[in-house]
Design a protein around this motif. Structure first.
Motif, mmCIF file in Angstrom:
data_model
loop_
_atom_site.group_PDB
_atom_site.id
_atom_site.type_symbol
_atom_site.label_atom_id
_atom_site.label_comp_id
_atom_site.label_asym_id
_atom_site.label_seq_id
_atom_site.Cartn_x
_atom_site.Cartn_y
_atom_site.Cartn_z
ATOM 1 N N SER A 83 42.358 -24.906 47.769
ATOM 2 C CA SER A 83 41.972 -24.027 48.792
ATOM 3 C C SER A 83 40.972 -23.265 48.620
ATOM 4 O O SER A 83 40.579 -22.303 49.334
ATOM 5 C CB SER A 83 43.176 -23.519 49.173
ATOM 6 O OG SER A 83 43.584 -22.444 48.165
ATOM 7 N N ASP A 84 40.025 -23.221 47.381
ATOM 8 C CA ASP A 84 39.137 -22.369 46.876
ATOM 9 C C ASP A 84 39.742 -20.878 46.859
ATOM 10 O O ASP A 84 38.671 -20.104 46.549
ATOM 11 C CB ASP A 84 38.068 -22.325 48.161
ATOM 12 C CG ASP A 84 37.152 -23.665 48.023
ATOM 13 O OD1 ASP A 84 37.237 -24.014 46.782
ATOM 14 O OD2 ASP A 84 36.510 -23.889 48.851
ATOM 15 N N GLN A 85 40.951 -20.911 46.672
ATOM 16 C CA GLN A 85 41.382 -19.633 46.133
ATOM 17 C C GLN A 85 41.636 -19.465 44.625
ATOM 18 O O GLN A 85 41.921 -20.585 44.237
ATOM 19 C CB GLN A 85 42.623 -19.190 47.168
ATOM 20 C CG GLN A 85 42.666 -19.207 48.441
ATOM 21 C CD GLN A 85 43.769 -18.777 49.275
ATOM 22 O OE1 GLN A 85 45.074 -18.966 48.741
ATOM 23 N NE2 GLN A 85 43.737 -18.288 50.094
ATOM 24 N N TYR A 86 41.573 -18.296 44.186
ATOM 25 C CA TYR A 86 41.668 -18.151 42.735
ATOM 26 C C TYR A 86 43.074 -17.828 42.429
ATOM 27 O O TYR A 86 43.674 -16.805 43.310
ATOM 28 C CB TYR A 86 40.662 -17.066 41.997
ATOM 29 C CG TYR A 86 39.212 -17.453 41.892
ATOM 30 C CD1 TYR A 86 38.929 -18.299 41.038
ATOM 31 C CD2 TYR A 86 38.494 -17.269 42.900
ATOM 32 C CE1 TYR A 86 37.586 -18.764 40.984
ATOM 33 C CE2 TYR A 86 37.173 -17.665 42.912
ATOM 34 C CZ TYR A 86 36.700 -18.292 41.890
ATOM 35 O OH TYR A 86 35.275 -18.854 41.882
ATOM 36 N N ARG A 87 43.544 -18.274 41.283
ATOM 37 C CA ARG A 87 45.075 -17.789 40.732
ATOM 38 C C ARG A 87 44.940 -17.554 39.506
ATOM 39 O O ARG A 87 44.166 -18.142 38.894
ATOM 40 C CB ARG A 87 45.943 -18.939 41.135
ATOM 41 C CG ARG A 87 46.290 -19.181 42.654
ATOM 42 C CD ARG A 87 47.459 -20.217 42.767
ATOM 43 N NE ARG A 87 48.823 -20.077 42.240
ATOM 44 C CZ ARG A 87 49.678 -19.097 43.005
ATOM 45 N NH1 ARG A 87 49.175 -18.825 44.108
ATOM 46 N NH2 ARG A 87 50.968 -19.018 42.394
ATOM 47 N N TRP A 88 45.751 -16.752 38.983
ATOM 48 C CA TRP A 88 45.858 -16.310 37.553
ATOM 49 C C TRP A 88 46.483 -17.380 36.690
ATOM 50 O O TRP A 88 47.549 -17.996 37.110
ATOM 51 C CB TRP A 88 46.528 -14.927 37.489
ATOM 52 C CG TRP A 88 45.657 -13.941 37.661
ATOM 53 C CD1 TRP A 88 45.447 -12.983 38.986
ATOM 54 C CD2 TRP A 88 44.650 -13.202 36.968
ATOM 55 N NE1 TRP A 88 44.584 -12.183 38.939
ATOM 56 C CE2 TRP A 88 43.953 -12.309 37.767
ATOM 57 C CE3 TRP A 88 44.206 -13.410 35.577
ATOM 58 C CZ2 TRP A 88 43.098 -11.543 37.098
ATOM 59 C CZ3 TRP A 88 43.099 -12.526 35.054
ATOM 60 C CH2 TRP A 88 42.425 -11.470 35.956
ATOM 61 N N ASN A 89 45.975 -17.659 35.464
ATOM 62 C CA ASN A 89 46.661 -18.577 34.456
ATOM 63 C C ASN A 89 46.624 -18.060 33.134
ATOM 64 O O ASN A 89 45.949 -16.938 32.764
ATOM 65 C CB ASN A 89 46.164 -19.840 34.608
ATOM 66 C CG ASN A 89 45.734 -20.537 35.740
ATOM 67 O OD1 ASN A 89 46.468 -21.123 36.160
ATOM 68 N ND2 ASN A 89 44.660 -20.269 36.095
ATOM 69 N N LEU A 90 47.636 -18.129 32.524
ATOM 70 C CA LEU A 90 47.748 -17.968 30.930
ATOM 71 C C LEU A 90 47.214 -19.135 30.050
ATOM 72 O O LEU A 90 48.124 -20.184 30.191
ATOM 73 C CB LEU A 90 49.022 -17.258 30.681
ATOM 74 C CG LEU A 90 49.244 -16.991 29.237
ATOM 75 C CD1 LEU A 90 48.363 -15.923 28.692
ATOM 76 C CD2 LEU A 90 50.780 -16.765 28.870
ATOM 77 N N ALA A 91 46.348 -18.871 29.201
ATOM 78 C CA ALA A 91 46.088 -19.826 28.348
ATOM 79 C C ALA A 91 46.718 -19.600 26.952
ATOM 80 O O ALA A 91 46.446 -18.464 26.399
ATOM 81 C CB ALA A 91 44.474 -20.255 28.232
ATOM 82 N N ASP B 146 50.623 -21.513 35.492
ATOM 83 C CA ASP B 146 50.299 -20.667 36.413
ATOM 84 C C ASP B 146 50.840 -19.048 36.307
ATOM 85 O O ASP B 146 52.199 -19.472 36.215
ATOM 86 C CB ASP B 146 50.654 -21.112 37.943
ATOM 87 C CG ASP B 146 50.048 -20.264 39.021
ATOM 88 O OD1 ASP B 146 50.617 -19.078 39.000
ATOM 89 O OD2 ASP B 146 49.168 -20.731 39.756
ATOM 90 N N ILE B 147 50.410 -17.944 36.216
ATOM 91 C CA ILE B 147 51.196 -16.734 36.067
ATOM 92 C C ILE B 147 50.652 -15.938 37.371
ATOM 93 O O ILE B 147 51.031 -14.805 37.217
ATOM 94 C CB ILE B 147 50.779 -15.858 34.935
ATOM 95 C CG1 ILE B 147 49.351 -15.722 34.820
ATOM 96 C CG2 ILE B 147 51.489 -16.779 33.580
ATOM 97 C CD1 ILE B 147 49.098 -14.962 33.412
ATOM 98 N N ASP B 148 50.321 -16.469 38.319
ATOM 99 C CA ASP B 148 49.695 -15.629 39.623
ATOM 100 C C ASP B 148 50.816 -14.726 40.109
ATOM 101 O O ASP B 148 50.558 -13.622 40.290
ATOM 102 C CB ASP B 148 49.335 -16.559 40.564
ATOM 103 C CG ASP B 148 48.590 -15.834 41.671
ATOM 104 O OD1 ASP B 148 47.371 -15.470 41.133
ATOM 105 O OD2 ASP B 148 48.915 -15.611 42.680
ATOM 106 N N GLU B 149 52.089 -15.490 40.484
ATOM 107 C CA GLU B 149 53.075 -14.554 41.060
ATOM 108 C C GLU B 149 53.398 -13.090 39.946
ATOM 109 O O GLU B 149 53.440 -12.076 40.446
ATOM 110 C CB GLU B 149 54.249 -15.253 41.353
ATOM 111 C CG GLU B 149 54.210 -16.024 42.374
ATOM 112 C CD GLU B 149 53.500 -17.350 42.227
ATOM 113 O OE1 GLU B 149 53.416 -17.702 40.794
ATOM 114 O OE2 GLU B 149 53.146 -18.077 43.052
#
Length: 746
Positions: free
Chosen positions: A304-312, A334-337
């Protein structure tokens, strides 16, 4: 080695045509270089697995490769026929008919006919199944295979000769001891005329066990990755390649399927620009050490072209010669929430911290508080410029900004510098927060207007705008969260401004009350002085008049009378002197305004001297119960404590002077830290509905306007300034006030 000659020729020709050296072929096919050389020199026979590996590198189907081998063999036969060596054994054979000559000694071989009768078996398969060759040749393939495998073989034989190619399958054969042996089977046409097929069998029993365990592990890993929505990736920085290994990556929105991508392209297009630069710096700055584990957070783009936070979470597998990472493997999830919750919490903490800081500055000058609020709202919203306009009823609005070049300039000048004219009215007419993430400018305004984005937040009080706050030029777009931060901060600022105004009003009222209290105190003091000086002066005047009359009339003067008169005059003078001495003590204390050590008995005695005459005149008995040591010391303002006692006694006099029974009791006791003074009169106690108001200023129940309603208010103020308490004892039948004052003042 004649049987390997055609294979060696085809291999050499195809390798040369592809421009691949023996070394490169061995590396890409994962074979030993010397083994490739031995094959081409006709010194080794290849296995079917080897043929598959070589064909994959040479980009040719194994069936096509073997067809070339057959063509090469037929070419040799034709050459021999042309040379006069025509013989029956040189008839052109079907494709794959000579494959048994090439690989027969290295693999397990069985030849069956269309009725599944075994017509040939090499020693390898006999040893593996535990049969003698003669035993195996008398069996049908159905007798040594399970039903599923038999069905596979029958289906494979149908149309096998018309297709003239080989097929793969997995079968299970039973050994003589009834043990199941798993085989990878290749079915190859052997003889068109005899309708026989060649079964090439590779023992896969151990492989099957390993594969089952691997599949189970992969299943568990897949479920774990799916449950945690993780993807697994492998990066080769030297070759600029990222390999997305996980097939569950659609849960995160990364890539639609498992693929290999250019690393720089993925990071530049899929990762947030701010995080992209941070990742590059991180990968370049990681030092080589024994524990090559690290992790970082980043934002990636979704479908959706939206950015979400991730942990690598990563591990470095290989380093370059320059001690920089080359190969990294890791997982991302995914750690966006969670990140959103953390950011919301941090945001709330920032808001709370800002409001706490504002409240801590409540005693600071108002301009200093507003300047702090300007800087705080710029920091909270990550803006460059902030402006606060405090609306005044007289039209002289106050302006505060964090930008030096805008300070000491008019509001019109500031707005002309920051915003196009078409937005000016919106600022003063807006009733709610509005956000502009793209300020439109014409060509003439492009170089003069420095605002690109803006939030304006008006704060209203009773439907009237009292504060206008503006921030502009955040790097990213402003959002509703920025608007909430700005509004909450300005609401807190307005509450403090209101509190400061209210506090100033209270201070003004208290100043007026202080003046009134001093006037009231002077009134009490004057009443006391009037009573205590006028009576002695009247007596002195009387004795003086008697002496004058005796002298004027030339009467005989009795020396005894003169002595008695002068003695009374001395007493009256001493009494006046005592009153004046006490008055001077109070006045000095009142004007100097500091705490002094004083004997409490002396303070009480001097205070009671002011009311003795008044009590005698209204026929009120004063009962003093003093349980203190004569030299008991107290730290206090003597005039204030004396005024408390006088106010309470005069209130009692005004309340009981008409009663049949008239008395006032003054009792003084002490503990180690407190002096307790109780003043009780013969009147009944004050009603509860009146008692709750008696300490408020200007509250009075006196009907003849003899009081201003300040006596108890002033007394309470003085006692509390000493760290003490004054209460009405609601358990007493009579009116009783209890005063407690600490002996030592801090």
């Amino acid at each position: 080695m004649k049987k390997n000659r055609e294979f060696a020729r085809v291999l050499r020709r195809l390798r040369t045509d592809k421009g691949i050296s023996q070394e490169n072929l061995s590396l890409e096919a994962n074979l030993a270089r010397t083994y490739i050389s031995l094959l081409e020199r006709e010194l080794r026979s290849p296995s079917l697995k080897t043929i598959n590996k070589i064909c994959e590198v040479l980009e040719i189907l194994p069936s096509n490769f073997m067809e070339l081998v057959e063509q090469e063999k037929n070419k040799d036969i034709n050459e021999e026929l042309s040379n006069g060596h025509k013989n029956e054994e040189f008839k052109t054979q079907p494709i794959y008919s000579h494959l048994i000559d090439i690989i027969g000694n290295t693999l397990n071989i069985i030849v069956i006919n269309e009725k599944l009768k075994i017509s040939y078996a090499n020693q390898n398969i006999c040893d593996l199944l535990g049969y003698e060759k003669s035993e195996l040749l008398n069996l049908n393939i159905e007798e040594i295979s399970d039903p599923g495998s038999i069905l596979k073989i029958k289906n494979t034989l149908q149309g096998l000769f018309s297709k003239n190619t080989y097929t793969y399958s997995d079968i299970i054969c039973k050994s003589k001891n009834a043990d199941n042996i798993h085989f990878n089977m290749a079915v190859i046409p052997h003889s068109q005329e005899a309708k026989t097929a060649l079964l090439v069998l590779i023992d896969a029993t151990e492989y099957k066990k390993t594969q089952d365990e691997l599949l189970k592990s992969q299943s568990y890993l897949g479920m774990a990755l799916s449950a945690t929505k993780q993807i697994v990736w492998h990066i080769d920085l030297k070759n600029n390649v990222i390999h997305i290994l996980s097939k569950s990556n659609e849960h995160i929105g990364y890539f639609p399927k498992e693929e290999i991508f250019p690393f720089s392209e993925v990071t530049r297009n899929e990762i947030h620009p701010h995080d992209y630069q941070k990742i590059l710096v991180l990968l370049e700055s990681i030092p080589k050490h024994d524990e090559p584990y690290f992790e970082f957070e980043y934002r990636s783009k979704r479908s959706s072209d939206q950015y979400r936070w991730n942990l690598a979470r990563c591990k470095i597998l290989k380093w370059c010669d320059n001690d920089r990472p080359q190969i990294i493997i890791g997982t991302s999830f995914d750690i966006d929430e969670k990140k959103s919750a953390q950011m919301a919490l941090a945001l709330n903490e920032s808001r709370l911290e800002s409001l706490v800081k504002l409240n801590q500055m409540i005693d600071a000058p108002i301009n200093e508080i507003i300047e702090f609020a300007v800087n705080e709202m710029v920091d909270l919203t990550e803006s460059q410029t902030g402006l606060i306009i405090i609306k005044e009823k007289n039209g002289h609005d106050k302006i505060f900004t964090n930008t030096r070049e805008l300070q000491n300039r008019s509001l019109k000048d500031i707005l002309d510098t920051t915003l196009p004219p078409k937005y000016h009215d919106s600022i003063f007419t807006a009733h709610d927060v509005f956000i502009l993430n793209q300020i439109e400018k014409n060509a003439q305004e492009a170089n003069t207007i420095n605002a690109r984005k803006m939030i304006c937040s008006p704060i209203k009080d009773h439907h009237e705008v009292v504060i206008i706050s503006i921030v502009n030029n955040k790097l990213e777009d402003y959002n509703s969260s920025d608007a909430r931060q700005l509004t909450l901060l300005m609401q807190g600022l307005w509450r403090i401004i209101e509190h400061k105004k209210h506090h100033e009003q209270i201070q003004k009222i208290e100043k007026n009350l202080s003046v009134s209290s001093r006037l009231a105190s002077m009134n009490v003091l004057c009443r006391c002085i009037a009573h205590e000086i006028n009576n002695p002066l009247s007596m002195i005047q009387g004795h003086s008049d008697d002496l004058k009359d005796s002298l004027i009339s030339h009467k005989e003067i009795n020396p005894q009378n003169i002595y008695q008169a002068t003695e009374q005059i001395d007493k009256m003078v001493e009494r006046i002197s005592t009153v004046i001495k006490g008055m001077r003590t109070f006045i000095q204390d009142s004007t100097m305004g500091f705490v002094r050590n004083i004997k409490i008995n002396e303070l009480v005695e001097n205070t009671l001297n002011f009311v003795k005459t008044k009590l005698i005149n209204v026929d009120i008995e004063l009962i003093v119960k003093n349980n203190l040591h004569p030299d008991q010391i107290i730290d206090c303002h003597p005039s204030q404590i004396a005024e408390v006692i006088l106010n309470l006694i005069y209130n009692s006099i005004d309340a009981i002077y008409r009663l049949p029974s008239r008395w006032i009791s003054l009792e003084i006791t002490s503990t180690d830290q407190v002096i307790n003074i109780s003043i009780t009169d013969s009147g009944s106690n004050i009603k509860p509905d009146i008692a709750k108001y008696i300490f408020e200023p200007f509250f009075t129940t006196k009907e003849d306007y003899r009081g201003q309603g300040l006596g108890l208010y002033i007394s309470k103020t003085f006692v509390e300034e000493h760290g003490g308490t004054i209460i009405l004892d609601d358990t007493s039948a009579n009116t009783c006030f209890r005063v407690s004052i600490p002996i030592k003042q801090s």
